[in-house]
Design a protein around this motif. Structure first.
Motif, PDB file in Angstrom:
ATOM      1  N   MET A   1     -64.744  20.598 -16.428  1.00 41.86           N
ATOM      2  CA  MET A   1     -65.368  19.914 -15.309  1.00 41.86           C
ATOM      3  C   MET A   1     -64.535  20.169 -14.067  1.00 41.86           C
ATOM      4  O   MET A   1     -63.321  20.184 -14.108  1.00 41.86           O
ATOM      5  CB  MET A   1     -65.445  18.412 -15.581  1.00 41.86           C
ATOM      6  N   ALA A   2     -65.196  20.326 -12.982  1.00 43.75           N
ATOM      7  CA  ALA A   2     -64.527  20.492 -11.703  1.00 43.75           C
ATOM      8  C   ALA A   2     -64.685  19.208 -10.900  1.00 43.75           C
ATOM      9  O   ALA A   2     -65.589  18.412 -11.145  1.00 43.75           O
ATOM     10  CB  ALA A   2     -65.142  21.669 -10.951  1.00 43.75           C
ATOM     11  N   LEU A   3     -63.814  19.031  -9.941  1.00 47.09           N
ATOM     12  CA  LEU A   3     -63.884  17.866  -9.062  1.00 47.09           C
ATOM     13  C   LEU A   3     -65.261  17.772  -8.418  1.00 47.09           C
ATOM     14  O   LEU A   3     -65.793  16.674  -8.228  1.00 47.09           O
ATOM     15  CB  LEU A   3     -62.785  17.959  -7.996  1.00 47.09           C
ATOM     16  N   ARG A   4     -65.859  18.904  -8.130  1.00 48.31           N
ATOM     17  CA  ARG A   4     -67.169  18.914  -7.476  1.00 48.31           C
ATOM     18  C   ARG A   4     -68.205  18.105  -8.245  1.00 48.31           C
ATOM     19  O   ARG A   4     -69.002  17.388  -7.651  1.00 48.31           O
ATOM     20  CB  ARG A   4     -67.647  20.349  -7.253  1.00 48.31           C
ATOM     21  N   HIS A   5     -68.183  18.205  -9.554  1.00 45.42           N
ATOM     22  CA  HIS A   5     -69.169  17.477 -10.357  1.00 45.42           C
ATOM     23  C   HIS A   5     -68.902  15.974 -10.344  1.00 45.42           C
ATOM     24  O   HIS A   5     -69.840  15.179 -10.304  1.00 45.42           O
ATOM     25  CB  HIS A   5     -69.193  18.034 -11.783  1.00 45.42           C
ATOM     26  N   ALA A   6     -67.639  15.603 -10.375  1.00 47.65           N
ATOM     27  CA  ALA A   6     -67.299  14.182 -10.298  1.00 47.65           C
ATOM     28  C   ALA A   6     -67.715  13.607  -8.947  1.00 47.65           C
ATOM     29  O   ALA A   6     -68.236  12.490  -8.867  1.00 47.65           O
ATOM     30  CB  ALA A   6     -65.805  13.988 -10.534  1.00 47.65           C
ATOM     31  N   VAL A   7     -67.522  14.367  -7.860  1.00 48.38           N
ATOM     32  CA  VAL A   7     -67.927  13.912  -6.522  1.00 48.38           C
ATOM     33  C   VAL A   7     -69.447  13.802  -6.455  1.00 48.38           C
ATOM     34  O   VAL A   7     -69.985  12.794  -5.978  1.00 48.38           O
ATOM     35  CB  VAL A   7     -67.385  14.855  -5.421  1.00 48.38           C
ATOM     36  N   LEU A   8     -70.147  14.820  -6.922  1.00 43.12           N
ATOM     37  CA  LEU A   8     -71.612  14.771  -6.906  1.00 43.12           C
ATOM     38  C   LEU A   8     -72.130  13.571  -7.692  1.00 43.12           C
ATOM     39  O   LEU A   8     -73.021  12.849  -7.234  1.00 43.12           O
ATOM     40  CB  LEU A   8     -72.201  16.073  -7.462  1.00 43.12           C
ATOM     41  N   ALA A   9     -71.569  13.338  -8.866  1.00 43.84           N
ATOM     42  CA  ALA A   9     -72.008  12.203  -9.690  1.00 43.84           C
ATOM     43  C   ALA A   9     -71.744  10.872  -8.980  1.00 43.84           C
ATOM     44  O   ALA A   9     -72.580   9.968  -9.018  1.00 43.84           O
ATOM     45  CB  ALA A   9     -71.307  12.241 -11.050  1.00 43.84           C
ATOM     46  N   ALA A  10     -70.599  10.755  -8.318  1.00 44.23           N
ATOM     47  CA  ALA A  10     -70.269   9.511  -7.619  1.00 44.23           C
ATOM     48  C   ALA A  10     -71.207   9.281  -6.432  1.00 44.23           C
ATOM     49  O   ALA A  10     -71.519   8.136  -6.097  1.00 44.23           O
ATOM     50  CB  ALA A  10     -68.817   9.538  -7.158  1.00 44.23           C
ATOM     51  N   LEU A  11     -71.672  10.351  -5.800  1.00 40.53           N
ATOM     52  CA  LEU A  11     -72.551  10.218  -4.635  1.00 40.53           C
ATOM     53  C   LEU A  11     -74.011   9.960  -5.010  1.00 40.53           C
ATOM     54  O   LEU A  11     -74.833   9.691  -4.131  1.00 40.53           O
ATOM     55  CB  LEU A  11     -72.468  11.474  -3.764  1.00 40.53           C
ATOM     56  N   LEU A  12     -74.350  10.023  -6.283  1.00 38.90           N
ATOM     57  CA  LEU A  12     -75.737   9.827  -6.685  1.00 38.90           C
ATOM     58  C   LEU A  12     -76.249   8.419  -6.387  1.00 38.90           C
ATOM     59  O   LEU A  12     -77.450   8.222  -6.206  1.00 38.90           O
ATOM     60  CB  LEU A  12     -75.905  10.116  -8.183  1.00 38.90           C
ATOM     61  N   ASP A  13     -75.354   7.449  -6.337  1.00 44.11           N
ATOM     62  CA  ASP A  13     -75.777   6.055  -6.175  1.00 44.11           C
ATOM     63  C   ASP A  13     -75.944   5.617  -4.732  1.00 44.11           C
ATOM     64  O   ASP A  13     -76.252   4.464  -4.474  1.00 44.11           O
ATOM     65  CB  ASP A  13     -74.786   5.117  -6.876  1.00 44.11           C
ATOM     66  N   GLY A  14     -75.690   6.493  -3.779  1.00 41.01           N
ATOM     67  CA  GLY A  14     -75.868   6.073  -2.402  1.00 41.01           C
ATOM     68  C   GLY A  14     -75.244   7.021  -1.416  1.00 41.01           C
ATOM     69  O   GLY A  14     -74.834   8.130  -1.751  1.00 41.01           O
ATOM     70  N   GLU A  15     -75.167   6.554  -0.189  1.00 37.85           N
ATOM     71  CA  GLU A  15     -74.600   7.315   0.913  1.00 37.85           C
ATOM     72  C   GLU A  15     -73.210   6.745   1.188  1.00 37.85           C
ATOM     73  O   GLU A  15     -73.074   5.559   1.491  1.00 37.85           O
ATOM     74  CB  GLU A  15     -75.515   7.146   2.132  1.00 37.85           C
ATOM     75  N   TYR A  16     -72.189   7.593   1.063  1.00 39.80           N
ATOM     76  CA  TYR A  16     -70.818   7.104   1.188  1.00 39.80           C
ATOM     77  C   TYR A  16     -70.006   7.979   2.123  1.00 39.80           C
ATOM     78  O   TYR A  16     -70.197   9.191   2.186  1.00 39.80           O
ATOM     79  CB  TYR A  16     -70.116   7.085  -0.176  1.00 39.80           C
ATOM     80  N   SER A  17     -69.052   7.335   2.783  1.00 37.73           N
ATOM     81  CA  SER A  17     -68.076   8.076   3.589  1.00 37.73           C
ATOM     82  C   SER A  17     -66.977   8.575   2.661  1.00 37.73           C
ATOM     83  O   SER A  17     -66.894   8.153   1.489  1.00 37.73           O
ATOM     84  CB  SER A  17     -67.473   7.152   4.652  1.00 37.73           C
TER      85      SER A  17
END
Length: 193
Positions: free
Chosen positions: A1-17
């Motif tokens: 897993m790359a950091l990119r996938h963890a970031v994408l998964a975390a952003l699925l629930d909304g709009e975040y800074s």
């Protein structure tokens, strides 16, 4: 897993800074993926350049402006491709385990102290996971939430994090107790009669 996938998964629930994303990583994602804020900001920039997330500027009058991010359809597609790749089993790389492995040949006192410190830290993490789980499920009990609640993914990863830290706590405390007992027994046997 790359950091990119963890970031994408975390952003699925909304709009975040980036700041909010760092907090999300700190509270829930960190139980399966660690990243420092600088890594997150760099990854957000890369993901936006690749079109996997979309950013927009929010003008704030009483604070500095901020940029918030959401996952694009291409980002969801990237997560779909990621979900289709075989997951590799995790491995343990733990300095404290190396110390415990060597405890027959080194002073046990510092190892015991570190085990006890880590037990305290693990107990604190269990409490954080408990609060997060309670927040996610709201007024629902766990069984009802697992049947019908949302968001399920973050809840399930928090459950895993809680179990992981509970198991850590139990192992750290039982190992420290065992080593204390063994060190005490050896000291008694070594005393002149």
């Amino acid at each position: 897993m790359a950091l990119r996938h963890a970031v994408l998964a975390a952003l699925l629930d909304g709009e975040y800074s980036g700041y909010q994303l760092a907090k999300i990583f700190d509270l829930s994602v960190s139980n399966f993926w660690h990243a420092v804020p600088q890594q997150l900001y760099s990854e957000l920039s890369r993901l936006e350049t690749e079109g996997l997330i979309r950013g927009r500027q929010i003008i704030q009058h009483d604070r500095p402006n901020k940029r918030v991010y959401t996952v694009t359809q291409a980002g969801v597609g990237e997560l779909e491709r990621f979900a289709e790749t075989p997951a590799k089993p995790g491995i343990i790389r733990e300095n404290l385990l190396v110390m415990v492995q060597a405890v027959d040949h080194i002073s046990a006192a510092s190892v015991i102290a570190q085990l006890e410190d880590r037990a305290v830290a693990a107990a604190a993490k269990v409490e954080v996971f408990e609060r997060t789980l309670k927040h996610l499920r709201g007024d629902m009990d766990e069984e009802a939430f697992l049947r019908t609640g949302s968001p399920l993914g973050p809840y399930l990863t928090c459950l895993r994090g809680r179990r992981f830290e509970q198991e850590n706590y139990e192992w750290f405390t039982s190992t420290a107790r065992l080593l204390r007992t063994r060190v005490g027994t050896q000291a008694e046997e070594g005393e002149p009669s």
